[in-house]
Design a protein around this motif. Structure first.
Motif, mmCIF file in Angstrom:
data_model
loop_
_atom_site.group_PDB
_atom_site.id
_atom_site.type_symbol
_atom_site.label_atom_id
_atom_site.label_comp_id
_atom_site.label_asym_id
_atom_site.label_seq_id
_atom_site.Cartn_x
_atom_site.Cartn_y
_atom_site.Cartn_z
ATOM 1 N N ARG A 176 -28.099 -5.530 32.427
ATOM 2 C CA ARG A 176 -29.206 -4.585 32.218
ATOM 3 C C ARG A 176 -29.548 -3.867 33.517
ATOM 4 N NH1 ARG A 176 -31.182 -8.564 28.578
ATOM 5 N NH2 ARG A 176 -32.282 -9.630 30.264
ATOM 6 N N GLU A 177 -29.566 -4.616 34.624
ATOM 7 C CA GLU A 177 -29.863 -3.994 35.914
ATOM 8 C C GLU A 177 -28.782 -2.990 36.290
ATOM 9 O OE1 GLU A 177 -30.358 -7.145 38.679
ATOM 10 O OE2 GLU A 177 -32.303 -7.789 37.872
ATOM 11 N N SER A 178 -27.525 -3.356 36.027
ATOM 12 C CA SER A 178 -26.418 -2.452 36.331
ATOM 13 C C SER A 178 -26.506 -1.188 35.483
ATOM 14 C CB SER A 178 -25.085 -3.167 36.084
ATOM 15 O OG SER A 178 -23.996 -2.291 36.291
ATOM 16 N N GLU A 179 -26.814 -1.364 34.197
ATOM 17 C CA GLU A 179 -26.937 -0.206 33.315
ATOM 18 C C GLU A 179 -28.109 0.677 33.734
ATOM 19 O OE1 GLU A 179 -27.231 -2.079 29.522
ATOM 20 O OE2 GLU A 179 -25.063 -2.034 29.179
ATOM 21 N N ALA A 180 -29.210 0.043 34.174
ATOM 22 C CA ALA A 180 -30.368 0.809 34.614
ATOM 23 C C ALA A 180 -30.019 1.638 35.843
ATOM 24 C CB ALA A 180 -31.538 -0.122 34.904
ATOM 25 N N ARG A 181 -29.275 1.031 36.781
ATOM 26 C CA ARG A 181 -28.864 1.772 37.977
ATOM 27 C C ARG A 181 -27.934 2.919 37.598
ATOM 28 N NH1 ARG A 181 -28.678 -3.498 40.200
ATOM 29 N NH2 ARG A 181 -26.423 -3.635 39.851
ATOM 30 N N TYR A 182 -27.018 2.651 36.664
ATOM 31 C CA TYR A 182 -26.106 3.713 36.223
ATOM 32 C C TYR A 182 -26.889 4.846 35.582
ATOM 33 C CZ TYR A 182 -22.732 6.267 33.455
ATOM 34 O OH TYR A 182 -22.000 7.273 32.890
ATOM 35 N N ASP A 183 -27.863 4.488 34.721
ATOM 36 C CA ASP A 183 -28.659 5.512 34.042
ATOM 37 C C ASP A 183 -29.435 6.351 35.046
ATOM 38 O OD1 ASP A 183 -27.736 4.652 31.619
ATOM 39 O OD2 ASP A 183 -29.524 3.471 31.122
ATOM 40 N N GLN A 184 -29.986 5.700 36.078
ATOM 41 C CA GLN A 184 -30.733 6.436 37.101
ATOM 42 C C GLN A 184 -29.812 7.375 37.861
ATOM 43 O OE1 GLN A 184 -32.558 3.367 39.435
ATOM 44 N NE2 GLN A 184 -33.988 2.762 37.816
ATOM 45 N N LEU A 185 -28.624 6.866 38.210
ATOM 46 C CA LEU A 185 -27.657 7.702 38.923
ATOM 47 C C LEU A 185 -27.216 8.868 38.048
ATOM 48 C CD1 LEU A 185 -25.819 8.227 41.347
ATOM 49 C CD2 LEU A 185 -24.143 6.679 40.323
ATOM 50 N N THR A 216 -25.359 13.727 34.932
ATOM 51 C CA THR A 216 -24.073 13.355 34.358
ATOM 52 C C THR A 216 -24.258 12.845 32.939
ATOM 53 O OG1 THR A 216 -23.191 12.752 36.532
ATOM 54 C CG2 THR A 216 -22.059 11.854 34.600
ATOM 55 N N ILE A 217 -23.630 13.505 31.990
ATOM 56 C CA ILE A 217 -23.718 13.128 30.583
ATOM 57 C C ILE A 217 -22.518 12.261 30.216
ATOM 58 C CG2 ILE A 217 -23.813 13.967 28.202
ATOM 59 C CD1 ILE A 217 -24.733 16.695 29.398
ATOM 60 N N ALA A 218 -22.776 11.073 29.694
ATOM 61 C CA ALA A 218 -21.692 10.262 29.122
ATOM 62 C C ALA A 218 -21.570 10.632 27.652
ATOM 63 C CB ALA A 218 -22.012 8.776 29.281
ATOM 64 N N SER A 276 -25.120 10.351 25.804
ATOM 65 C CA SER A 276 -26.196 9.674 26.524
ATOM 66 C C SER A 276 -27.457 10.541 26.571
ATOM 67 C CB SER A 276 -25.745 9.328 27.945
ATOM 68 O OG SER A 276 -25.556 10.503 28.715
ATOM 69 N N GLN A 277 -28.564 9.894 26.930
ATOM 70 C CA GLN A 277 -29.858 10.561 26.934
ATOM 71 C C GLN A 277 -29.940 11.704 27.939
ATOM 72 O OE1 GLN A 277 -32.388 10.091 24.869
ATOM 73 N NE2 GLN A 277 -31.498 8.340 23.773
ATOM 74 N N VAL A 278 -29.059 11.700 28.943
ATOM 75 C CA VAL A 278 -29.100 12.738 29.970
ATOM 76 C C VAL A 278 -28.796 14.111 29.385
ATOM 77 C CG1 VAL A 278 -28.213 13.423 32.247
ATOM 78 C CG2 VAL A 278 -28.437 11.019 31.674
ATOM 79 N N VAL A 279 -28.234 14.164 28.193
ATOM 80 C CA VAL A 279 -27.939 15.452 27.582
ATOM 81 C C VAL A 279 -29.210 16.280 27.387
ATOM 82 C CG1 VAL A 279 -28.123 14.747 25.147
ATOM 83 C CG2 VAL A 279 -26.550 16.592 25.793
#
Length: 219
Positions: free
Chosen positions: A109-118, A124-126, A139-142
């Motif tokens: 979860r921490e890793s995913e949170a860091r990825y989402d923040q980055l 960057t859209i996944a 992903s939500q960044v869209v």
């Protein structure tokens, strides 16, 4: 096993290995002495639900105090034991230590949170599409980039639908040719029409996803 009010009436010798507490230190004690304070109410609610329904309760997760003072996660499966007259004798449960799994989940979860923040900071859209180019994940960044929510795209639009109308068919043919070769691509620069009609330029990388037989599942 526990009495209906949560007093330990039996504990297997393996508890010494599981908790570090000798059997004699556990017998006759209230479960309150061992559960994490934040889990007490939920545990006793589970006990009462099980007593009321006679339906076994499974996969309940609680933090239990080890002899060294640390708390370890256990997953429990519990049921009610009754005597021949139907009177409740005890609340029986088996427990398994899942601390390492919970720690791995938290790290993920921490890793995913860091990825989402980055991803958000770098805009960057996944994304994933099927073999026909229909969005299956975005992903939500869209939303801050193109103005669309993932729900407006997934299962409803193809990646080429956000290309400007002029040149859209040529873009679709060019990228579908890449799909046909199952080839990865990097740094493909293309315009996209945001929800408000503005043009956003994207640099896109794609990796083909293949099934066990080598057939293209998507990108």
């Amino acid at each position: 096993s526990l009495s209906p009010d949560g007093v330990v009436t039996y504990v297997s010798p393996s508890s010494t290995r599981l908790l570090g507490h000798p059997v004699g230190d556990v017998m006759g004690q209230s479960i309150r002495a061992f559960l994490h304070p934040d889990d007490l109410a939920r545990c006793f609610e589970t006990i009462q639900q099980t007593l009321a329904s006679d339906v076994p309760q499974g996969d309940a997760e609680y933090r239990v105090r080890h002899r060294d003072g640390s708390y370890r996660w256990h997953v429990t499966h519990a049921t009610v034991i009754r005597d021949p007259a139907g009177k409740v004798e005890s609340f029986a449960a088996i427990a398994r230590d899942i601390t390492e799994r919970k720690q791995a989940e938290e790290a993920l979860r921490e890793s995913e949170a860091r990825y989402d923040q980055l991803a958000e900071q770098s805009r960057t859209i996944a994304w994933e599409v099927d073999a026909q180019g229909l969005y299956t994940f975005v992903s939500q960044v869209v939303q801050p980039v193109l103005g669309y929510t993932p729900e407006e795209l997934v299962g409803k639009m193809h990646y080429y639908d956000v290309h400007p109308a002029e040149g859209r068919e040529a873009f679709r043919a060019q990228t579908m040719e890449c799909f046909g070769r199952k080839a990865p691509f990097r740094g493909m620069v293309n315009p996209a029409v945001a929800r408000d009609g503005s043009i956003v330029w994207l640099s896109t990388d794609g990796i083909p996803m293949l099934d066990a037989a080598g057939h293209l599942r998507g990108y």
